[in-house]
Design a protein around this motif. Structure first.
Motif, short mmCIF file in Angstrom:
data_model
loop_
_atom_site.label_atom_id
_atom_site.label_comp_id
_atom_site.label_asym_id
_atom_site.label_seq_id
_atom_site.Cartn_x
_atom_site.Cartn_y
_atom_site.Cartn_z
N SER A 61 0.83 -1.19 0.00
CA SER A 61 0.00 0.00 0.00
C SER A 61 0.87 1.24 0.00
N THR A 62 0.59 2.12 -0.91
CA THR A 62 1.29 3.41 -0.92
C THR A 62 0.68 4.26 0.18
N GLU A 63 1.33 5.38 0.47
CA GLU A 63 0.80 6.30 1.48
C GLU A 63 -0.62 6.72 1.14
N THR A 64 -0.89 6.96 -0.15
CA THR A 64 -2.23 7.36 -0.58
C THR A 64 -3.23 6.24 -0.31
N GLU A 65 -2.85 5.00 -0.62
CA GLU A 65 -3.76 3.87 -0.37
C GLU A 65 -4.04 3.69 1.11
N ILE A 66 -3.02 3.89 1.95
CA ILE A 66 -3.22 3.78 3.39
C ILE A 66 -4.24 4.82 3.84
N LYS A 67 -4.13 6.03 3.31
CA LYS A 67 -5.10 7.08 3.67
C LYS A 67 -6.50 6.67 3.26
N HIS A 68 -6.64 5.93 2.16
CA HIS A 68 -7.96 5.46 1.74
C HIS A 68 -8.49 4.34 2.62
N MET A 69 -7.61 3.63 3.32
CA MET A 69 -8.02 2.55 4.21
C MET A 69 -8.48 3.09 5.56
N ILE A 70 -8.12 4.34 5.87
CA ILE A 70 -8.49 4.93 7.14
C ILE A 70 -10.01 5.04 7.23
N GLY A 71 -10.53 4.61 8.34
CA GLY A 71 -11.97 4.63 8.55
C GLY A 71 -12.65 3.34 8.12
N LEU A 72 -11.90 2.42 7.56
CA LEU A 72 -12.45 1.15 7.10
C LEU A 72 -11.94 0.01 7.97
N GLN A 73 -12.69 -1.07 7.96
CA GLN A 73 -12.25 -2.29 8.60
C GLN A 73 -12.23 -3.38 7.55
N ARG A 74 -11.24 -4.27 7.64
CA ARG A 74 -11.19 -5.38 6.70
C ARG A 74 -10.58 -6.60 7.36
N GLU A 75 -10.96 -7.75 6.83
CA GLU A 75 -10.42 -8.99 7.36
C GLU A 75 -9.04 -9.24 6.76
N VAL A 76 -8.10 -9.53 7.64
CA VAL A 76 -6.73 -9.86 7.23
C VAL A 76 -6.24 -10.99 8.13
N PRO A 87 -6.92 -15.20 12.01
CA PRO A 87 -7.79 -14.25 11.32
C PRO A 87 -8.14 -13.09 12.25
N CYS A 88 -8.27 -11.92 11.67
CA CYS A 88 -8.62 -10.76 12.48
C CYS A 88 -9.28 -9.70 11.61
N VAL A 89 -9.84 -8.72 12.29
CA VAL A 89 -10.36 -7.54 11.62
C VAL A 89 -9.42 -6.40 11.96
N LEU A 90 -8.93 -5.74 10.92
CA LEU A 90 -8.03 -4.59 11.07
C LEU A 90 -8.81 -3.33 10.75
N GLY A 91 -8.76 -2.39 11.66
CA GLY A 91 -9.36 -1.08 11.43
C GLY A 91 -8.28 -0.02 11.58
N LEU A 92 -8.29 0.95 10.70
CA LEU A 92 -7.30 2.04 10.77
C LEU A 92 -8.02 3.37 10.95
N SER A 93 -7.47 4.21 11.81
CA SER A 93 -8.02 5.55 11.99
C SER A 93 -6.88 6.54 12.17
N GLN A 94 -7.12 7.75 11.73
CA GLN A 94 -6.13 8.83 11.85
C GLN A 94 -6.20 9.38 13.26
N ASN A 97 -5.25 15.56 15.06
CA ASN A 97 -4.17 16.57 15.07
C ASN A 97 -2.79 15.96 14.96
N SER A 98 -2.66 14.89 14.17
CA SER A 98 -1.39 14.20 14.06
C SER A 98 -1.31 13.45 12.74
N ASP A 99 -0.09 13.11 12.34
CA ASP A 99 0.11 12.27 11.16
C ASP A 99 0.11 10.79 11.54
N LEU A 100 -0.05 10.50 12.82
CA LEU A 100 -0.02 9.13 13.28
C LEU A 100 -1.33 8.40 12.95
N ILE A 101 -1.22 7.09 12.79
CA ILE A 101 -2.36 6.24 12.47
C ILE A 101 -2.51 5.23 13.59
N CYS A 102 -3.76 4.97 13.97
CA CYS A 102 -4.04 3.96 14.98
C CYS A 102 -4.62 2.75 14.28
#
Length: 131
Positions: A61-76, A87-94, A97-102
């Motif tokens: 995933s490029t940086e742009t693709e990672i930004k598109h994954m933010i707010g989504l959950q997917r099985e990985v 198996p798990c569900v991965l969710g990403l959120s920004q 006030n930071s460039d960090l991702i959770c």
């Protein structure tokens, strides 16, 4: 702290996917110590199951693709220190006030087992009804 209150594994990483912080559940679930996680690429612990052994989900995933994954959950699939996967569900959120991702990881092993058992019982009932 607050991260340790979560029932799920939590990871905080930067735009280059370098882990900055983890909670205790992450250490328990993955078998790594807090210190072992620090500085590792988040991609070393997740895969979509379709990439080759040395490639991983987030590496593709490029940086742009990672930004598109933010707010989504997917099985990985997640990868423990011993190399075993689950198996798990991965969710990403920004982080605000930071460039960090959770990243939040919820182990779905038991869910999958229940799902398989329900499917087996359903098939069993259907076969009995046909008799």
């Amino acid at each position: 702290g607050i991260l340790d209150a979560s029932f799920h594994s939590l990871f905080v990483f930067n735009q280059k996917c370098i882990i900055q912080k983890v909670n205790k559940k992450s250490c328990e679930l993955f078998g790594w110590s807090n210190d072992e996680f620090m500085g590792k690429n988040f991609s070393t612990i997740v895969t979509d199951g379709n990439t080759s052994k040395n490639d991983s989900y987030i590496d593709h995933s490029t940086e742009t693709e990672i930004k598109h994954m933010i707010g989504l959950q997917r099985e990985v699939l997640a990868i423990r220190k011993d190399g075993s996967m689950f198996p798990c569900v991965l969710g990403l959120s920004q982080c605000e006030n930071s460039d960090l991702i959770c990243g939040s990881i919820r182990d779905t092993t038991i869910d999958k087992e229940y799902q398989s058992e329900l499917e087996r019982k359903r098939e069993e009932l259907e076969s009995k009804q046909l008799m």
